[in-house]
Design a protein around this motif. Structure first.
Motif, PDB file in Angstrom:
ATOM      1  N   GLY A 219      44.180  61.193  49.599  1.00  6.02           N
ATOM      2  CA  GLY A 219      43.184  60.366  48.919  1.00  6.02           C
ATOM      3  C   GLY A 219      43.827  59.424  47.925  1.00  6.02           C
ATOM      4  O   GLY A 219      43.430  58.251  47.817  1.00  6.02           O
ATOM      5  N   TYR A 220      44.831  59.921  47.217  1.00  7.24           N
ATOM      6  CA  TYR A 220      45.540  59.059  46.263  1.00  7.24           C
ATOM      7  C   TYR A 220      46.256  57.922  46.980  1.00  7.24           C
ATOM      8  O   TYR A 220      46.191  56.758  46.554  1.00  7.24           O
ATOM      9  CB  TYR A 220      46.543  59.878  45.451  1.00  7.24           C
ATOM     10  CG  TYR A 220      47.425  59.010  44.589  1.00  7.24           C
ATOM     11  CD1 TYR A 220      46.952  58.498  43.385  1.00  7.24           C
ATOM     12  CD2 TYR A 220      48.716  58.660  44.995  1.00  7.24           C
ATOM     13  CE1 TYR A 220      47.739  57.666  42.600  1.00  7.24           C
ATOM     14  CE2 TYR A 220      49.512  57.831  44.222  1.00  7.24           C
ATOM     15  CZ  TYR A 220      49.016  57.340  43.015  1.00  7.24           C
ATOM     16  OH  TYR A 220      49.786  56.511  42.251  1.00  7.24           O
ATOM     17  N   VAL A 221      46.956  58.247  48.074  1.00  8.71           N
ATOM     18  CA  VAL A 221      47.691  57.217  48.823  1.00  8.71           C
ATOM     19  C   VAL A 221      46.713  56.168  49.349  1.00  8.71           C
ATOM     20  O   VAL A 221      46.993  54.955  49.294  1.00  8.71           O
ATOM     21  CB  VAL A 221      48.494  57.855  49.966  1.00  8.71           C
ATOM     22  CG1 VAL A 221      49.102  56.765  50.854  1.00  8.71           C
ATOM     23  CG2 VAL A 221      49.601  58.751  49.412  1.00  8.71           C
ATOM     24  N   LEU A 222      45.560  56.608  49.865  1.00  6.39           N
ATOM     25  CA  LEU A 222      44.562  55.666  50.373  1.00  6.39           C
ATOM     26  C   LEU A 222      44.060  54.746  49.259  1.00  6.39           C
ATOM     27  O   LEU A 222      44.004  53.516  49.437  1.00  6.39           O
ATOM     28  CB  LEU A 222      43.389  56.436  50.986  1.00  6.39           C
ATOM     29  CG  LEU A 222      42.174  55.586  51.389  1.00  6.39           C
ATOM     30  CD1 LEU A 222      42.560  54.595  52.483  1.00  6.39           C
ATOM     31  CD2 LEU A 222      41.021  56.478  51.847  1.00  6.39           C
ATOM     32  N   VAL A 227      43.944  49.447  46.383  1.00  6.79           N
ATOM     33  CA  VAL A 227      43.984  48.646  45.159  1.00  6.79           C
ATOM     34  C   VAL A 227      45.224  47.763  45.086  1.00  6.79           C
ATOM     35  O   VAL A 227      45.252  46.794  44.326  1.00  6.79           O
ATOM     36  CB  VAL A 227      43.895  49.538  43.897  1.00  6.79           C
ATOM     37  CG1 VAL A 227      42.618  50.360  43.917  1.00  6.79           C
ATOM     38  CG2 VAL A 227      45.103  50.453  43.766  1.00  6.79           C
ATOM     39  N   ARG A 228      46.271  48.077  45.874  1.00  5.80           N
ATOM     40  CA  ARG A 228      47.475  47.243  45.886  1.00  5.80           C
ATOM     41  C   ARG A 228      47.372  46.109  46.894  1.00  5.80           C
ATOM     42  O   ARG A 228      48.190  45.202  46.913  1.00  5.80           O
ATOM     43  CB  ARG A 228      48.706  48.103  46.207  1.00  5.80           C
ATOM     44  CG  ARG A 228      49.159  48.998  45.071  1.00  5.80           C
ATOM     45  CD  ARG A 228      49.910  48.224  44.005  1.00  5.80           C
ATOM     46  NE  ARG A 228      51.077  47.552  44.546  1.00  5.80           N
ATOM     47  CZ  ARG A 228      51.298  46.249  44.461  1.00  5.80           C
ATOM     48  NH1 ARG A 228      50.424  45.465  43.856  1.00  5.80           N
ATOM     49  NH2 ARG A 228      52.383  45.714  44.982  1.00  5.80           N
ATOM     50  N   SER A 229      46.381  46.181  47.783  1.00  7.33           N
ATOM     51  CA  SER A 229      46.231  45.172  48.827  1.00  7.33           C
ATOM     52  C   SER A 229      45.481  43.949  48.305  1.00  7.33           C
ATOM     53  O   SER A 229      45.008  43.932  47.161  1.00  7.33           O
ATOM     54  CB  SER A 229      45.475  45.778  50.017  1.00  7.33           C
ATOM     55  OG  SER A 229      44.140  46.101  49.627  1.00  7.33           O
ATOM     56  N   HIS A 230      45.361  42.948  49.152  1.00  6.40           N
ATOM     57  CA  HIS A 230      44.558  41.771  48.811  1.00  6.40           C
ATOM     58  C   HIS A 230      43.112  42.198  48.524  1.00  6.40           C
ATOM     59  O   HIS A 230      42.465  41.661  47.608  1.00  6.40           O
ATOM     60  CB  HIS A 230      44.604  40.761  49.952  1.00  6.40           C
ATOM     61  CG  HIS A 230      43.688  39.591  49.756  1.00  6.40           C
ATOM     62  ND1 HIS A 230      43.954  38.565  48.866  1.00  6.40           N
ATOM     63  CD2 HIS A 230      42.473  39.302  50.305  1.00  6.40           C
ATOM     64  CE1 HIS A 230      42.969  37.692  48.895  1.00  6.40           C
ATOM     65  NE2 HIS A 230      42.054  38.109  49.758  1.00  6.40           N
ATOM     66  N   PHE A 231      42.624  43.154  49.300  1.00  5.20           N
ATOM     67  CA  PHE A 231      41.275  43.685  49.087  1.00  5.20           C
ATOM     68  C   PHE A 231      41.134  44.215  47.665  1.00  5.20           C
ATOM     69  O   PHE A 231      40.137  43.945  46.979  1.00  5.20           O
ATOM     70  CB  PHE A 231      41.019  44.805  50.104  1.00  5.20           C
ATOM     71  CG  PHE A 231      39.728  45.536  49.915  1.00  5.20           C
ATOM     72  CD1 PHE A 231      38.530  45.013  50.377  1.00  5.20           C
ATOM     73  CD2 PHE A 231      39.709  46.770  49.287  1.00  5.20           C
ATOM     74  CE1 PHE A 231      37.337  45.691  50.207  1.00  5.20           C
ATOM     75  CE2 PHE A 231      38.526  47.461  49.115  1.00  5.20           C
ATOM     76  CZ  PHE A 231      37.330  46.916  49.580  1.00  5.20           C
ATOM     77  N   GLY A 232      42.126  44.949  47.210  1.00 12.19           N
ATOM     78  CA  GLY A 232      42.083  45.506  45.860  1.00 12.19           C
ATOM     79  C   GLY A 232      42.130  44.437  44.780  1.00 12.19           C
ATOM     80  O   GLY A 232      41.486  44.582  43.733  1.00 12.19           O
ATOM     81  N   LYS A 233      42.899  43.384  45.019  1.00 16.73           N
ATOM     82  CA  LYS A 233      42.954  42.290  44.038  1.00 16.73           C
ATOM     83  C   LYS A 233      41.599  41.608  43.905  1.00 16.73           C
ATOM     84  O   LYS A 233      41.197  41.189  42.811  1.00 16.73           O
ATOM     85  CB  LYS A 233      44.041  41.295  44.435  1.00 16.73           C
ATOM     86  CG  LYS A 233      45.463  41.848  44.302  1.00 16.73           C
ATOM     87  CD  LYS A 233      46.483  40.813  44.717  1.00 16.73           C
ATOM     88  CE  LYS A 233      47.906  41.305  44.427  1.00 16.73           C
ATOM     89  NZ  LYS A 233      48.255  42.502  45.192  1.00 16.73           N
ATOM     90  N   ALA A 371      52.409  51.438  37.275  1.00 18.49           N
ATOM     91  CA  ALA A 371      51.307  51.144  36.360  1.00 18.49           C
ATOM     92  C   ALA A 371      50.129  50.620  37.157  1.00 18.49           C
ATOM     93  O   ALA A 371      50.278  50.144  38.264  1.00 18.49           O
ATOM     94  CB  ALA A 371      51.751  50.100  35.340  1.00 18.49           C
ATOM     95  N   PRO A 372      48.930  50.677  36.602  1.00 18.95           N
ATOM     96  CA  PRO A 372      47.768  50.204  37.331  1.00 18.95           C
ATOM     97  C   PRO A 372      47.883  48.725  37.632  1.00 18.95           C
ATOM     98  O   PRO A 372      48.529  47.977  36.911  1.00 18.95           O
ATOM     99  CB  PRO A 372      46.599  50.502  36.389  1.00 18.95           C
ATOM    100  CG  PRO A 372      47.217  50.590  35.030  1.00 18.95           C
ATOM    101  CD  PRO A 372      48.587  51.149  35.262  1.00 18.95           C
ATOM    102  N   ILE A 373      47.225  48.296  38.706  1.00 17.06           N
ATOM    103  CA  ILE A 373      47.339  46.901  39.121  1.00 17.06           C
ATOM    104  C   ILE A 373      46.806  45.953  38.073  1.00 17.06           C
ATOM    105  O   ILE A 373      47.261  44.829  37.936  1.00 17.06           O
ATOM    106  CB  ILE A 373      46.591  46.709  40.472  1.00 17.06           C
ATOM    107  CG1 ILE A 373      46.856  45.307  41.030  1.00 17.06           C
ATOM    108  CG2 ILE A 373      45.115  46.950  40.332  1.00 17.06           C
ATOM    109  CD1 ILE A 373      46.329  45.125  42.419  1.00 17.06           C
ATOM    110  N   ALA A 374      45.834  46.406  37.302  1.00 15.50           N
ATOM    111  CA  ALA A 374      45.302  45.596  36.210  1.00 15.50           C
ATOM    112  C   ALA A 374      44.603  46.515  35.227  1.00 15.50           C
ATOM    113  O   ALA A 374      44.047  47.513  35.617  1.00 15.50           O
ATOM    114  CB  ALA A 374      44.326  44.551  36.741  1.00 15.50           C
ATOM    115  N   ALA A 375      44.704  46.170  33.967  1.00 13.86           N
ATOM    116  CA  ALA A 375      44.052  46.994  32.965  1.00 13.86           C
ATOM    117  C   ALA A 375      42.555  46.995  33.204  1.00 13.86           C
ATOM    118  O   ALA A 375      41.963  45.984  33.544  1.00 13.86           O
ATOM    119  CB  ALA A 375      44.367  46.460  31.569  1.00 13.86           C
ATOM    120  N   ALA A 376      41.953  48.155  33.028  1.00 17.47           N
ATOM    121  CA  ALA A 376      40.519  48.285  33.286  1.00 17.47           C
ATOM    122  C   ALA A 376      39.721  47.499  32.266  1.00 17.47           C
ATOM    123  O   ALA A 376      39.906  47.670  31.062  1.00 17.47           O
ATOM    124  CB  ALA A 376      40.110  49.750  33.256  1.00 17.47           C
TER     125      ALA A 376
END
Length: 380
Positions: A219-222, A227-233, A371-376
Motif C-alpha cells: 500500500g505504501y509503494v502504491l 504521488v510521485r507521478s504526474h497524476f500525483g503532481k 521527503a514528501p512531494i510537497a508540504a501539506a
C-alpha cells in the motif's frame, strides 16, 4: 535544476526495511523463543501488532486523499467497515454445521431471527475469491458513486467533510437493524476457519500478521508511486489551487474521484485483514468517532508524508492500548483530544513533517530524498 527524489526515497526505504524486519522478527520471537523468555512475543501480542498494521494501512489511505488532495474525509471508517464485513461474511459461511444451531447454510443469527433462507447478497461468500473481490468492490463502488456526485457538484471543504460523516452515520444506523441481514448490533463473530485453517491457531495468527505487513508495504509503494507521478503532481496542485487547475484544462473532479476510490479500496483491504485478527465486526466500526480518530492518527504522524500517517496510527493506538488498560481508561478520549490540540498548536506538520522541515533547514541546497512531494497545505 534540483534533483528529484527517488520513488521510495530514504525515508521510504527505511520504512520498508523496518517493516520487513518486524515481519521476520516477530514470528521468530513467537515460535523459536521459549514462552518464559523475556523476549518471547505471545500470540495475543502478534494479533495486537497485526491490528496496528491494519490501522497503519487505513491511515495511509486517509493521507493519500487528505495530505495530497486536500479531501478531509470523516467517513473513511465506512470503507474500512465494508471491507471488514465482506471478510466477515466469508468467515461466517465457513462455520457450517459447527455453529450453535448446526445449520449448514444459515449463520446462527439468522436461525435465531427465524430466517428461512439465505439472503441473495450472501450468495458467493462461501468462496474466498468472491469475498476478496467484494473487499475491493464494496468500498470502491460506494466511493465511486458518492464521489461522482460530490465532486461533480463541487462540494468541498467542511461541507464535504460533513456529508462523508453523514454517509458513515447512515450506514451505522442501517447495519444496526436486524432485518438488514448483517447480524444487527452484535455483528458477525465466532469465526472458525479461514481457507481451511483454524483462525485461532498460532500459525494462522502469524500468517495474518505477515500478510498485514505485506499489505502495508504494498500500500505504501502504491501510494508513493501515485504521488510521485504526474497524476500525483496534479493532485497536489488541486489541493493547493483547484480553481487554477481547472483553468488550465484539467478535470479536477476526475482526479479527485480516482484518488478517493483508491483510498477506499485500501481502507477495505485494511478492514478485511483486521476482522480475522480481532474476531468480530459489528456496526460500531461505522461510528463517525472512529473516522475522526483516524484523522488524529494522520495529524500526529504528519499529513502529506505517508510514512508519518502509518507511524501516527501505530503510536496513537499503542498509547490507546496502554492507557485504556489502567486507571486512566475513563480519561482516554480527553487525552486523545488534548493530543490533537497539542499537535495542531505545536507540531502542525506532525512528527515526520516536522522532522523533514528540520532536516531541510540543515541542508538548504539539496532536495531531501524521501521527503514528501510537497508540504501539506490547508484542507479544502
Amino acid at each position: 535544476m534540483t534533483r528529484q527524489p527517488a520513488l521510495l526515497g530514504t525515508s521510504g526505504l527505511i520504512f520498508l526495511a523496518v517493516l520487513v524486519a518486524v515481519s521476520v522478527l516477530v514470528p521468530v520471537l513467537n515460535l523459536a523463543v521459549a514462552p518464559d523468555s523475556a523476549v518471547h512475543v505471545p500470540t495475543y501480542v502478534v494479533s495486537l501488532l497485526g491490528k496496528y498494521l491494519t490501522y497503519a494501512l487505513l491511515a495511509l489511505s486517509v493521507d493519500l486523499i487528505w495530505g495530497y488532495v486536500g479531501i478531509l474525509s470523516l467517513g473513511q471508517g465506512a470503507f474500512f467497515a465494508l471491507g471488514g464485513y465482506a471478510m466477515g461474511m466469508y468467515l461466517m459461511r465457513q462455520i457450517g454445521t459447527r455453529g450453535v444451531y448446526g445449520d449448514p447454510v444459515l449463520p446462527d443469527f439468522m436461525v435465531f431471527l427465524n430466517w428461512k433462507e439465505l439472503p441473495w447478497f450472501w450468495y458467493g461468500f462461501d468462496m474466498f475469491p468472491f469475498a476478496a473481490l467484494m473487499v475491493l468492490l464494496a468500498p470502491g463502488l460506494l466511493a465511486l458513486v458518492f464521489g461522482w456526485f460530490a465532486f461533480r457538484s463541487r462540494v468541498t471543504g467542511v461541507y464535504l467533510s460533513i456529508i462523508t460523516q453523514a454517509m458513515t452515520f447512515a450506514l451505522l444506523l442501517a447495519f444496526f437493524r436486524n432485518d438488514m441481514g448483517f447480524g444487527g448490533n452484535n455483528g458477525l463473530t465466532d469465526f472458525k476457519d479461514i481457507l481451511g485453517f483454524n483462525i485461532q491457531a498460532d500459525g494462522t495468527r502469524l500468517v495474518l500478521f505477515v500478510l498485514s505487513a505485506l499489505a502495508l508495504g504494498l500500500g505504501y509503494v502504491l501510494c508513493r508511486f501515485l504521488v510521485r507521478s504526474h497524476f500525483g503532481k496534479v493532485l497536489v496542485a488541486i489541493r493547493d489551487a483547484e480553481t487554477r487547475v481547472r483553468f488550465t484544462g484539467y478535470r479536477a473532479e476526475n482526479y479527485k474521484l480516482v484518488a478517493f476510490v483508491v483510498s477506499a479500496m485500501l481502507a477495505g483491504i485494511a478492514g478485511a485483514l483486521y476482522v480475522p485478527q480481532v474476531g468480530i465486526i459489528n456496526p460500531s466500526e461505522f461510528s463517525p468517532a472512529n473516522s475522526i480518530e483516524i484523522i488524529v492518527w494522520v495529524a500526529v504522524g504528519g499529513r502529506g508524508t505517508l510514512v508519518g500517517a502509518a507511524l501516527g496510527a501505530v503510536l496513537v493506538n499503542y498509547a490507546k492500548t496502554y492507557f485504556t488498560s489502567g486507571i486512566l481508561a475513563p480519561y482516554w478520549l480527553f487525552m486523545l483530544g488534548g493530543l490533537f490540540v497539542a499537535v495542531t498548536l505545536f507540531l502542525p506538520k506532525g512528527i515526520v513533517g516536522t522532522y523533514y522541515d528540520w532536516r531541510e533547514k540543515r541542508r538548504p541546497h539539496d532536495d531531501i530524498p524521501g521527503a514528501p512531494i510537497a508540504a501539506a497545505g490547508p484542507a479544502e
